[in-house]
Structures are given as structure tokens and as C-alpha cells.
Design a protein around this motif. Structure first.
Motif, PDB file in Angstrom:
ATOM      1  N   UNK A 158       0.838  -1.207   0.000  1.00  0.00           N
ATOM      2  CA  UNK A 158       0.000   0.000   0.000  1.00  0.00           C
ATOM      3  C   UNK A 158       0.871   1.254   0.000  1.00  0.00           C
ATOM      4  N   UNK A 159       1.931   1.229   0.816  1.00  0.00           N
ATOM      5  CA  UNK A 159       2.853   2.370   0.883  1.00  0.00           C
ATOM      6  C   UNK A 159       3.522   2.597  -0.473  1.00  0.00           C
ATOM      7  N   UNK A 160       3.955   1.514  -1.118  1.00  0.00           N
ATOM      8  CA  UNK A 160       4.583   1.620  -2.443  1.00  0.00           C
ATOM      9  C   UNK A 160       3.615   2.245  -3.448  1.00  0.00           C
ATOM     10  N   UNK A 161       2.364   1.777  -3.420  1.00  0.00           N
ATOM     11  CA  UNK A 161       1.363   2.270  -4.365  1.00  0.00           C
ATOM     12  C   UNK A 161       1.041   3.748  -4.138  1.00  0.00           C
ATOM     13  N   UNK A 162       0.983   4.159  -2.870  1.00  0.00           N
ATOM     14  CA  UNK A 162       0.548   5.521  -2.546  1.00  0.00           C
ATOM     15  C   UNK A 162       1.675   6.550  -2.583  1.00  0.00           C
ATOM     16  N   UNK A 163       2.861   6.164  -2.120  1.00  0.00           N
ATOM     17  CA  UNK A 163       3.909   7.157  -1.903  1.00  0.00           C
ATOM     18  C   UNK A 163       5.141   7.027  -2.799  1.00  0.00           C
ATOM     19  N   UNK A 164       5.257   5.921  -3.525  1.00  0.00           N
ATOM     20  CA  UNK A 164       6.429   5.758  -4.390  1.00  0.00           C
ATOM     21  C   UNK A 164       6.011   5.671  -5.857  1.00  0.00           C
ATOM     22  N   UNK A 165       5.098   6.556  -6.212  1.00  0.00           N
ATOM     23  CA  UNK A 165       4.620   6.658  -7.587  1.00  0.00           C
ATOM     24  C   UNK A 165       5.101   7.981  -8.184  1.00  0.00           C
ATOM     25  N   UNK A 166       5.720   7.915  -9.354  1.00  0.00           N
ATOM     26  CA  UNK A 166       6.259   9.116  -9.990  1.00  0.00           C
ATOM     27  C   UNK A 166       5.793   9.206 -11.441  1.00  0.00           C
ATOM     28  N   UNK A 167       5.699  10.432 -11.957  1.00  0.00           N
ATOM     29  CA  UNK A 167       5.359  10.673 -13.367  1.00  0.00           C
ATOM     30  C   UNK A 167       4.143   9.847 -13.793  1.00  0.00           C
ATOM     31  N   UNK A 168       3.041  10.031 -13.099  1.00  0.00           N
ATOM     32  CA  UNK A 168       1.848   9.226 -13.335  1.00  0.00           C
ATOM     33  C   UNK A 168       1.274   9.442 -14.727  1.00  0.00           C
ATOM     34  N   UNK A 169       1.095   8.328 -15.455  1.00  0.00           N
ATOM     35  CA  UNK A 169       0.440   8.358 -16.768  1.00  0.00           C
ATOM     36  C   UNK A 169      -0.962   7.781 -16.596  1.00  0.00           C
ATOM     37  N   UNK A 170      -1.976   8.639 -16.700  1.00  0.00           N
ATOM     38  CA  UNK A 170      -3.346   8.187 -16.477  1.00  0.00           C
ATOM     39  C   UNK A 170      -3.784   7.213 -17.565  1.00  0.00           C
ATOM     40  N   UNK A 171      -3.251   7.370 -18.794  1.00  0.00           N
ATOM     41  CA  UNK A 171      -3.614   6.448 -19.870  1.00  0.00           C
ATOM     42  C   UNK A 171      -3.128   5.027 -19.550  1.00  0.00           C
ATOM     43  N   UNK A 172      -1.847   4.924 -19.210  1.00  0.00           N
ATOM     44  CA  UNK A 172      -1.283   3.597 -18.913  1.00  0.00           C
ATOM     45  C   UNK A 172      -1.927   2.991 -17.675  1.00  0.00           C
ATOM     46  N   UNK A 173      -2.125   3.818 -16.644  1.00  0.00           N
ATOM     47  CA  UNK A 173      -2.747   3.310 -15.416  1.00  0.00           C
ATOM     48  C   UNK A 173      -4.184   2.880 -15.683  1.00  0.00           C
ATOM     49  N   UNK A 174      -4.927   3.708 -16.434  1.00  0.00           N
ATOM     50  CA  UNK A 174      -6.313   3.370 -16.756  1.00  0.00           C
ATOM     51  C   UNK A 174      -6.405   2.093 -17.579  1.00  0.00           C
ATOM     52  N   UNK A 175      -5.464   1.907 -18.518  1.00  0.00           N
ATOM     53  CA  UNK A 175      -5.441   0.690 -19.334  1.00  0.00           C
ATOM     54  C   UNK A 175      -5.169  -0.534 -18.463  1.00  0.00           C
ATOM     55  N   UNK A 176      -4.194  -0.408 -17.544  1.00  0.00           N
ATOM     56  CA  UNK A 176      -3.854  -1.516 -16.644  1.00  0.00           C
ATOM     57  C   UNK A 176      -5.050  -1.902 -15.778  1.00  0.00           C
ATOM     58  N   UNK A 177      -5.723  -0.894 -15.224  1.00  0.00           N
ATOM     59  CA  UNK A 177      -6.885  -1.174 -14.365  1.00  0.00           C
ATOM     60  C   UNK A 177      -8.058  -1.703 -15.190  1.00  0.00           C
ATOM     61  N   UNK A 178      -8.167  -1.257 -16.449  1.00  0.00           N
ATOM     62  CA  UNK A 178      -9.213  -1.778 -17.327  1.00  0.00           C
ATOM     63  C   UNK A 178      -9.011  -3.257 -17.599  1.00  0.00           C
ATOM     64  N   UNK A 179      -7.760  -3.654 -17.827  1.00  0.00           N
ATOM     65  CA  UNK A 179      -7.452  -5.078 -18.035  1.00  0.00           C
ATOM     66  C   UNK A 179      -7.770  -5.871 -16.780  1.00  0.00           C
ATOM     67  N   UNK A 180      -7.426  -5.292 -15.602  1.00  0.00           N
ATOM     68  CA  UNK A 180      -7.750  -5.964 -14.334  1.00  0.00           C
ATOM     69  C   UNK A 180      -9.260  -6.152 -14.190  1.00  0.00           C
ATOM     70  N   UNK A 181     -10.036  -5.146 -14.596  1.00  0.00           N
ATOM     71  CA  UNK A 181     -11.499  -5.242 -14.517  1.00  0.00           C
ATOM     72  C   UNK A 181     -12.024  -6.369 -15.410  1.00  0.00           C
ATOM     73  N   UNK A 182     -11.422  -6.519 -16.578  1.00  0.00           N
ATOM     74  CA  UNK A 182     -11.816  -7.612 -17.484  1.00  0.00           C
ATOM     75  C   UNK A 182     -11.523  -8.963 -16.845  1.00  0.00           C
ATOM     76  N   UNK A 183     -10.353  -9.083 -16.216  1.00  0.00           N
ATOM     77  CA  UNK A 183      -9.988 -10.335 -15.540  1.00  0.00           C
ATOM     78  C   UNK A 183     -10.932 -10.623 -14.369  1.00  0.00           C
ATOM     79  N   UNK A 184     -11.357  -9.563 -13.693  1.00  0.00           N
ATOM     80  CA  UNK A 184     -12.315  -9.724 -12.595  1.00  0.00           C
ATOM     81  C   UNK A 184     -13.644 -10.256 -13.125  1.00  0.00           C
ATOM     82  N   UNK A 185     -14.067  -9.744 -14.270  1.00  0.00           N
ATOM     83  CA  UNK A 185     -15.309 -10.224 -14.888  1.00  0.00           C
ATOM     84  C   UNK A 185     -15.176 -11.701 -15.262  1.00  0.00           C
ATOM     85  N   UNK A 186     -14.014 -12.089 -15.790  1.00  0.00           N
ATOM     86  CA  UNK A 186     -13.779 -13.500 -16.107  1.00  0.00           C
ATOM     87  C   UNK A 186     -13.887 -14.364 -14.851  1.00  0.00           C
TER      88      UNK A 186
END
Length: 398
Positions: A177-205
Motif C-alpha cells: 500500500x505504501x509503495x502504491x501511494x507514496x512511491x509513484x512518480x510521473x503518473x500516466x493516467x492512460x497507462x494506469x487506466x489501461x492496466x486497471x481496465x485489463x484488471x477489470x476484465x480479468x475480474x469479470x472472467x
């Protein structure tokens, strides 16, 4: 119950062996890094890793290929975090964390073991350029801690081992949790959104009860690539993927159990040893005694050796005295103190967070010195915990 105890004891035996291998790899790496082969050894870990498909380099990070050590830390350690996530899911669904009252004891212990060490480090490094290392003394290395505990043999009750395992797993979750919240740099919303979108698809599966591991593994690899380029550390992919792998009833025929079993030996006997070799290539110079006068190294040492046992014991004591939870019948306050000392064995997660906390180019000395202090602190915690527990169990003639 006997089958469960056997599985857990087998797990501990693996952890004991894994801990010994980690120690051997660390010693080997330290020796080579301070020998006549120093330069070639350090340069070896910076070897570029390329996997080309036409003009596309899969292991591409911010326009440049990953070096070998970065590949280990960003890619191979994702598999480690996948195993941690699967173990965590197992504990939550059917293990020590499945019952709120049972889970509260190691949760409170882990919370104290996270907050107090972080507070000690922050106190010594407030408003300095090393303040980013606050997360370094927060986590417990499960392989080393269980390895040290296993050296005491059958005198140690199973309840104490289970408590340490649950504590270390929750500690790892806190570190994630600490890594996710505090050690994130140069955030790309496109890449992050794509990654979470793929995770959502896997959750549906998962919800559609697709049990084959193939779509989850392929989806996980693609998700890792986008997470790598999002600014959020790529290893978080492993944990996210673990919670969409079909769990079922947790039995031997479930995909979650099979994947966890398949990963355990490769992670313990290949990935973590390689991680140790790559990340303990520490150059020790003549000025290392001065490390104890530096705010960041002092914060690491006191955070792990003093803060960890203090936080674990104090928060557990408060939780029990306020009747939020109770100690298991086989665990007394003396035994808990011994486990609290072992909680100060940071190693893998502490080194991992060090690599995220400091810039490898601008702050190479910080990283090198912090790693060395993590080794010293973990060794001190291991000696304290082993000596104390050995004394109280020998005294009781158990």
C-alpha cells in the motif's frame, strides 16, 4: 487438522532453507562486490535487457531498455508479489484473517510494526532529502524471520509460527500500500487506466467462473507492461492479479492453490536469491563506521531494531488490554516479545523500498549505505530474537 499442520510445517521447512540460501547469496554478493572483480560485477547487473518484436521492445521503460537489475526488481519481483498476494488472499478467505476477531491480533501487531518504525525514521529525517526513505523500516522479511524461528526446532509452538506468518503477510500488504501511494512518480493516467481496465476484465472472467489460468496470465503480463509505464510500481500488478485468480474453496483442485504451489519453489529458490545477489552488491568503504551518525541510516537501524519490537508489542498489548482481542493459549507476553524482535528482520522488502525511495543516479551512496544498514539491522534483530526465544524456551525446558 493433521493435514493442515503438515502442510504448514512443510512450508516452514521450505522457508528455513530459503532463508539459508538468501544468507549465502548475500555473503557471496558482498564478497564479490568488495573484491578485485568489483567493477565487472557491478556493471554486470546494469546489462540492458532487450526483447524485440520488430520496433517494439517489450521491456521498455521511459524510452530505454531495462537493465538486468531493474528487470529483476520490476519483472521477476512481480512474480514474488503475485505469490504474496495469493498467500494474502488465502489468509483472508480461509486462514487466520478470515475471522475478524482472529485477524485483529496480527493486524494490530503489524500496524504497530509499521507506524512506530516509520515514525522513528521520520523523526530523524524530517525535512531532509532522505525523508523519502520513511517506508524502509516498515516491513518484515517472512523468509528470514521464519527461517530464524525454525532454527529453534520443535520447542516453538505452532501458534507462534502462525502468528509470525500472519504478521509478516500483513506487513507485506502494508508495504504494498505504501509503495502504491507514496512511491509513484510521473503518473500516466492512460497507462494506469489501461492496466486497471485489463484488471477489470480479468475480474469479470473470475465472476463468470472462467477457471483456465491462461487468460489470467496473458492478461497479467499485458497489465504489467502498462503498469510499468504508468508510474505506479509494476510489482503492484502481482497483487492485483492474485485477487482475480479463481479461489473457489481453496482446496488442492483450485487454480489459486495450484498456482501458489507452483510459484513457491521458483520464488523461494530462484527469484529471491537472484534478487539478493543483484541488490546486495554493496561496496563497503573505510568510512562505514560513520554510518551510525547519518540520519537516514540511524533511522533505519533504530526503526528496525527498536521500533519494530516496540510497535508490535505495544499495539498488541493495548489491543488485548482493551479487550479487542486475546492472545492465543500457546502465546504469552514473553513469547510475543521474542516474535517482536524477529519482526525487525527487514531485508527483502526494506531493500526493495530503498530502491524506490532514492534516485539510483543522484543518490547512489544513500542506496548503498541504506542496504548495508538494513543488513546490519536485520542481523541484529535476528540475533536478538533467536537468543531471547532460545533462552525462555530452554528455561522452561520445552
Amino acid at each position: 487438522m493433521k493435514r493442515i499442520n503438515k502442510l504448514f510445517n512443510d512450508f516452514l521447512e521450505d522457508e528455513k532453507t530459503a532463508g539459508i540460501i538468501l544468507i549465502i547469496c548475500t555473503i557471496i554478493s558482498l564478497i564479490i562486490a568488495n573484491s578485485i572483480f568489483q567493477n565487472s560485477y557491478l556493471e554486470f547487473w546494469k546489462t540492458p535487457i532487450r526483447l524485440q518484436f520488430g520496433d517494439f521492445n517489450f521491456f521498455n521503460h521511459h524510452g530505454e531498455p531495462l537493465s538486468l537489475d531493474t528487470f529483476i526488481n520490476d519483472a521477476l519481483m512481480t512474480v514474488f508479489f503475485l505469490m504474496v498476494g495469493l498467500e494474502l488472499a488465502r489468509e483472508i478467505y480461509i486462514g487466520e484473517l478470515s475471522n475478524v476477531k482472529q485477524a485483529l491480533l496480527p493486524i494490530m501487531a503489524a500496524l504497530g510494526g509499521i507506524l512506530i518504525p516509520a515514525g522513528i525514521y521520520a523523526y530523524f529525517n524530517y525535512n531532509t532529502e532522505t525523508a523519502s526513505g520513511t517506508g524502509i523500516p516498515m516491513a518484515t522479511d517472512i523468509a528470514f524471520a521464519l527461517g530464524v524461528l525454525s532454527l529453534l526446532g520443535k520447542r516453538i509452538p505452532l501458534a507462534l509460527r502462525v502468528f509470525l506468518t500472519a504478521l509478516a503477510v500483513i506487513d507485506d500488504l502494508g508495504a504494498i500500500i505504501v509503495i502504491a501511494l507514496f512511491y509513484t512518480q510521473d503518473l500516466s493516467m492512460f497507462s494506469l487506466g489501461t492496466a486497471l481496465g485489463i484488471w477489470a476484465i480479468l475480474l469479470i472472467l473470475n465472476l463468470l467462473k472462467v477457471k483456465s489460468l491462461i487468460p489470467y496470465i496473458i492478461g497479467g503480463i499485458i497489465m504489467w507492461y502498462f503498469m510499468l509505464n504508468s508510474g505506479v510500481h509494476a510489482t503492484i500488478t502481482g497483487v492485483l492479479l492474485a485477487f482475480v485468480i479463481p479461489f473457489g474453496d481453496g482446496g488442492k483442485n483450485t487454480k489459486s492453490y495450484q498456482l501458489l504451489s507452483a510459484l513457491h519453489h521458483p520464488v523461494s529458490f530462484l527469484i529471491l536469491p537472484v534478487f539478493a545477489l543483484a541488490n546486495t552488491a554493496i561496496v563497503i568503504d573505510s568510512g562505514f563506521p560513520e554510518l551510525f551518525s547519518q540520519p537516514y541510516t540511524l533511522g533505519i537501524f533504530l526503526g528496525l531494531v527498536l521500533g519494530k519490537p516496540l510497535g508490535i508489542f505495544l499495539f498488541t498489548f493495548i489491543a488485548c488490554k482493551s479487550k479487542l482481542c486475546v492472545l492465543p493459549s500457546q502465546i504469552g507476553w514473553k513469547q510475543l516479545m521474542g516474535i517482536s524482535f524477529l519482526g525487525g528482520i527487514g531485508f527483502t522488502m526494506s531493500i526493495f523500498i530503498t530502491l524506490l525511495a532514492f534516485d539510483p543516479v543522484m543518490h547512489y551512496d544513500y542506496i548503498n549505505n541504506a542496504k548495508f544498514m538494513i543488513l546490519i539491522s536485520s542481523l541484529c534483530a535476528a540475533i536478538l530474537g533467536f537468543t531471547y526465544l532460545n533462552f525462555i524456551y530452554r528455561k522452561k525446558n520445552i
